[in-house]
Design a protein around this motif. Structure first.
Motif, PDB file in Angstrom:
ATOM      1  N   ILE A 249      80.795  43.639  20.923  1.00  0.00           N
ATOM      2  CA  ILE A 249      80.773  42.205  21.215  1.00  0.00           C
ATOM      3  C   ILE A 249      80.804  42.012  22.726  1.00  0.00           C
ATOM      4  O   ILE A 249      81.599  42.636  23.431  1.00  0.00           O
ATOM      5  CB  ILE A 249      81.970  41.490  20.573  1.00  0.00           C
ATOM      6  N   LEU A 250      79.930  41.144  23.208  1.00  0.00           N
ATOM      7  CA  LEU A 250      79.886  40.790  24.626  1.00  0.00           C
ATOM      8  C   LEU A 250      80.585  39.455  24.826  1.00  0.00           C
ATOM      9  O   LEU A 250      80.181  38.448  24.244  1.00  0.00           O
ATOM     10  CB  LEU A 250      78.441  40.711  25.113  1.00  0.00           C
ATOM     11  N   ASN A 251      81.662  39.437  25.644  1.00  0.00           N
ATOM     12  CA  ASN A 251      82.430  38.220  25.931  1.00  0.00           C
ATOM     13  C   ASN A 251      82.296  37.829  27.396  1.00  0.00           C
ATOM     14  O   ASN A 251      82.080  38.685  28.263  1.00  0.00           O
ATOM     15  CB  ASN A 251      83.917  38.425  25.630  1.00  0.00           C
ATOM     16  N   LYS A 252      82.457  36.546  27.677  1.00  0.00           N
ATOM     17  CA  LYS A 252      82.463  36.037  29.046  1.00  0.00           C
ATOM     18  C   LYS A 252      83.743  35.260  29.286  1.00  0.00           C
ATOM     19  O   LYS A 252      84.157  34.464  28.449  1.00  0.00           O
ATOM     20  CB  LYS A 252      81.271  35.125  29.316  1.00  0.00           C
ATOM     21  N   LYS A 253      84.389  35.510  30.430  1.00  0.00           N
ATOM     22  CA  LYS A 253      85.593  34.783  30.806  1.00  0.00           C
ATOM     23  C   LYS A 253      85.185  33.471  31.463  1.00  0.00           C
ATOM     24  O   LYS A 253      84.456  33.450  32.445  1.00  0.00           O
ATOM     25  CB  LYS A 253      86.433  35.636  31.756  1.00  0.00           C
ATOM     26  N   VAL A 254      85.694  32.386  30.920  1.00  0.00           N
ATOM     27  CA  VAL A 254      85.198  31.059  31.271  1.00  0.00           C
ATOM     28  C   VAL A 254      85.438  30.718  32.735  1.00  0.00           C
ATOM     29  O   VAL A 254      84.532  30.291  33.451  1.00  0.00           O
ATOM     30  CB  VAL A 254      85.840  29.989  30.365  1.00  0.00           C
ATOM     31  N   PHE A 255      86.639  30.902  33.238  1.00  0.00           N
ATOM     32  CA  PHE A 255      86.979  30.440  34.580  1.00  0.00           C
ATOM     33  C   PHE A 255      86.849  31.533  35.642  1.00  0.00           C
ATOM     34  O   PHE A 255      87.323  31.370  36.760  1.00  0.00           O
ATOM     35  CB  PHE A 255      88.402  29.869  34.587  1.00  0.00           C
ATOM     36  N   GLU A 256      86.228  32.660  35.290  1.00  0.00           N
ATOM     37  CA  GLU A 256      85.979  33.719  36.264  1.00  0.00           C
ATOM     38  C   GLU A 256      84.482  33.974  36.303  1.00  0.00           C
ATOM     39  O   GLU A 256      83.910  34.517  35.373  1.00  0.00           O
ATOM     40  CB  GLU A 256      86.735  34.995  35.888  1.00  0.00           C
ATOM     41  N   ASN A 257      83.855  33.571  37.425  1.00  0.00           N
ATOM     42  CA  ASN A 257      82.410  33.652  37.522  1.00  0.00           C
ATOM     43  C   ASN A 257      81.905  35.085  37.375  1.00  0.00           C
ATOM     44  O   ASN A 257      82.418  36.011  38.003  1.00  0.00           O
ATOM     45  CB  ASN A 257      81.938  33.088  38.864  1.00  0.00           C
ATOM     46  N   PHE A 258      80.899  35.253  36.524  1.00  0.00           N
ATOM     47  CA  PHE A 258      80.168  36.501  36.374  1.00  0.00           C
ATOM     48  C   PHE A 258      81.013  37.638  35.803  1.00  0.00           C
ATOM     49  O   PHE A 258      80.660  38.800  35.955  1.00  0.00           O
ATOM     50  CB  PHE A 258      79.547  36.947  37.712  1.00  0.00           C
ATOM     51  N   ASN A 259      82.150  37.346  35.164  1.00  0.00           N
ATOM     52  CA  ASN A 259      82.987  38.388  34.589  1.00  0.00           C
ATOM     53  C   ASN A 259      82.758  38.497  33.082  1.00  0.00           C
ATOM     54  O   ASN A 259      82.833  37.507  32.357  1.00  0.00           O
ATOM     55  CB  ASN A 259      84.465  38.096  34.856  1.00  0.00           C
ATOM     56  N   TYR A 260      82.522  39.727  32.619  1.00  0.00           N
ATOM     57  CA  TYR A 260      82.217  39.975  31.217  1.00  0.00           C
ATOM     58  C   TYR A 260      83.051  41.142  30.693  1.00  0.00           C
ATOM     59  O   TYR A 260      83.433  42.046  31.440  1.00  0.00           O
ATOM     60  CB  TYR A 260      80.729  40.295  31.024  1.00  0.00           C
ATOM     61  N   ASP A 261      83.309  41.117  29.372  1.00  0.00           N
ATOM     62  CA  ASP A 261      83.963  42.222  28.672  1.00  0.00           C
ATOM     63  C   ASP A 261      83.071  42.665  27.521  1.00  0.00           C
ATOM     64  O   ASP A 261      82.362  41.853  26.922  1.00  0.00           O
ATOM     65  CB  ASP A 261      85.318  41.810  28.084  1.00  0.00           C
ATOM     66  N   GLN A 278      80.843  42.771  36.237  1.00  0.00           N
ATOM     67  CA  GLN A 278      80.361  41.531  36.819  1.00  0.00           C
ATOM     68  C   GLN A 278      78.840  41.544  36.864  1.00  0.00           C
ATOM     69  O   GLN A 278      78.225  42.589  37.112  1.00  0.00           O
ATOM     70  CB  GLN A 278      80.917  41.324  38.225  1.00  0.00           C
ATOM     71  N   SER A 279      78.237  40.376  36.641  1.00  0.00           N
ATOM     72  CA  SER A 279      76.779  40.256  36.698  1.00  0.00           C
ATOM     73  C   SER A 279      76.423  38.830  37.078  1.00  0.00           C
ATOM     74  O   SER A 279      76.742  37.892  36.351  1.00  0.00           O
ATOM     75  CB  SER A 279      76.158  40.617  35.349  1.00  0.00           C
ATOM     76  N   SER A 280      75.752  38.679  38.234  1.00  0.00           N
ATOM     77  CA  SER A 280      75.319  37.341  38.643  1.00  0.00           C
ATOM     78  C   SER A 280      74.021  36.912  37.966  1.00  0.00           C
ATOM     79  O   SER A 280      73.857  35.723  37.670  1.00  0.00           O
ATOM     80  CB  SER A 280      75.172  37.276  40.167  1.00  0.00           C
ATOM     81  N   ASN A 304      72.161  49.159  31.859  1.00  0.00           N
ATOM     82  CA  ASN A 304      72.785  50.044  30.884  1.00  0.00           C
ATOM     83  C   ASN A 304      74.281  50.110  31.161  1.00  0.00           C
ATOM     84  O   ASN A 304      74.702  50.612  32.210  1.00  0.00           O
ATOM     85  CB  ASN A 304      72.167  51.444  30.952  1.00  0.00           C
ATOM     86  N   VAL A 305      75.073  49.600  30.235  1.00  0.00           N
ATOM     87  CA  VAL A 305      76.514  49.520  30.466  1.00  0.00           C
ATOM     88  C   VAL A 305      77.181  50.890  30.368  1.00  0.00           C
ATOM     89  O   VAL A 305      78.317  51.058  30.813  1.00  0.00           O
ATOM     90  CB  VAL A 305      77.174  48.540  29.473  1.00  0.00           C
TER      91      VAL A 305
END
Length: 334
Positions: A249-261, A278-280, A304-305
């Motif tokens: 699962i790919l998640n994004k943190k709402v209040f942190e720009n370009f941060n993903y888990d 991080q990915s802009s 590629n992660v």
């Protein structure tokens, strides 16, 4: 022609045809009834794909007027497009076969498309669906090598068998524990196919959950999603992908720009956080261990992660960025 090839051993014929390119197979389908029947079987199609590994190709769709009645599918390697009546979205891809969704006469419908042969099979749903769009999935029954399509909507679901060329409809009374079908309670944020199972990523009451459909048993199962991190309560799911033969699962943190888990499912209901990055550039698609990114210059890259490597995919289109933001562009790697 049938009499001429009748004395050929079946295993030799099969091996010869498996080594032929797709264009030759299309001609052979018209020359012999036995060959036609063999080439059309899902087992042969899967064997041919494994023996004929071609370089990765890009499939871009819906670059144009999204209000149009048909969806242009652009296979970049061949520099051509194919139009499909009423089709708007590509839902999934399995072993060279695509599942598309759209509307015909104001009712939701779907179609199977083989870009190698340019063949299309429209699958009209068992009952007209007007008000809501169902969630679709495409996969293979590992026991019979049968391609199947499944959908769910509210408290009804159905599965289509290519071999039987028919639908089987599920009702709420068919389930001991009803899956979360209610579209007013759940939203779908992504899906993926793996080893005879199709997975949908759902959000139910702000909690991620996974709905699984097994194509062999034709059964649904609900799986708990990753635990919510109390340090980052505002996280939303972007989609699902495959990592090392596992669902992720790919998640994004709402209040942190370009941060993903990225969370990987170790076993049903057990998840492990694999990476934070991080990915802009905007993420618009997933392919195995890679994410497909579009830059502000409307260029497509893959990231590629696992290896942390980025590769330019050799494609640029001035409308990619706008349509990716609006959600009208899809990108697949074949």
């Amino acid at each position: 022609m049938d009499d001429y090839v009748a004395n050929f051993p079946e295993d030799i014929v099969n091996e010869i045809l498996l080594r032929c390119p797709v264009k030759s197979l299309l001609r052979f389908k018209c020359s012999c009834k036995n060959w036609y029947a063999l080439i059309k079987t899902p087992k042969f199609i899967q064997q041919h794909l494994k023996k004929n590994h071609s370089p990765l190709q890009l499939l871009i769709y819906n670059i144009g007027d999204f209000l149009d009645d048909s969806c242009p599918m652009i296979l970049i390697s061949e520099e051509n497009s194919q139009m499909f009546l009423g089709m708007k979205y590509v839902v999934g891809y399995v072993d060279g076969l695509f599942l598309m969704e759209g509307q015909i006469n104001s009712a939701t419908c779907c179609a199977l498309w083989n870009p190698a042969t340019r063949e299309v099979r429209y699958l009209h749903l068992p009952t007209p669906i007007i008000d809501y769009s169902p969630d679709f999935g495409l996969g293979i029954d590992p026991l019979t090598n049968d391609y199947k399509v499944v959908y769910f909507l509210h408290y009804e679901a159905a599965v289509y068998s290519c071999r039987r060329d028919s639908w089987r409809v599920f009702k709420i009374e068919d389930f001991d524990k009803p899956p979360p079908f209610d579209k007013e309670m759940c939203r779908t944020y992504g899906s993926a196919y793996l080893n005879g199972n199709y997975y949908w990523l759902l959000t139910k009451n702000n909690i991620n959950t996974t709905l699984l459909f097994n194509f062999g048993r034709e059964m649904f199962e609900e799986i708990e999603g990753p635990d919510q991190d109390p340090k980052f309560p505002y996280v939303y799911a972007l989609g699902m992908m495959l990592l090392d033969d596992s669902i992720a699962i790919l998640n994004k943190k709402v209040f942190e720009n370009f941060n993903y888990d990225i969370w990987v499912m170790i076993k049903p209901g057990v998840w492990n956080k694999l990476i934070t990055f991080q990915s802009s550039p905007r993420i618009i698609s997933c392919y195995d261990s890679s994410l497909i990114l579009v830059t502000r210059a409307s260029r497509l890259f893959s990231y590629n992660v696992q290896t942390n490597k980025t590769r330019y995919l050799g494609f640029q289109h001035w409308r990619l960025q706008d349509y990716a933001i609006c959600g009208y562009t899809g990108v697949f790697l074949l």
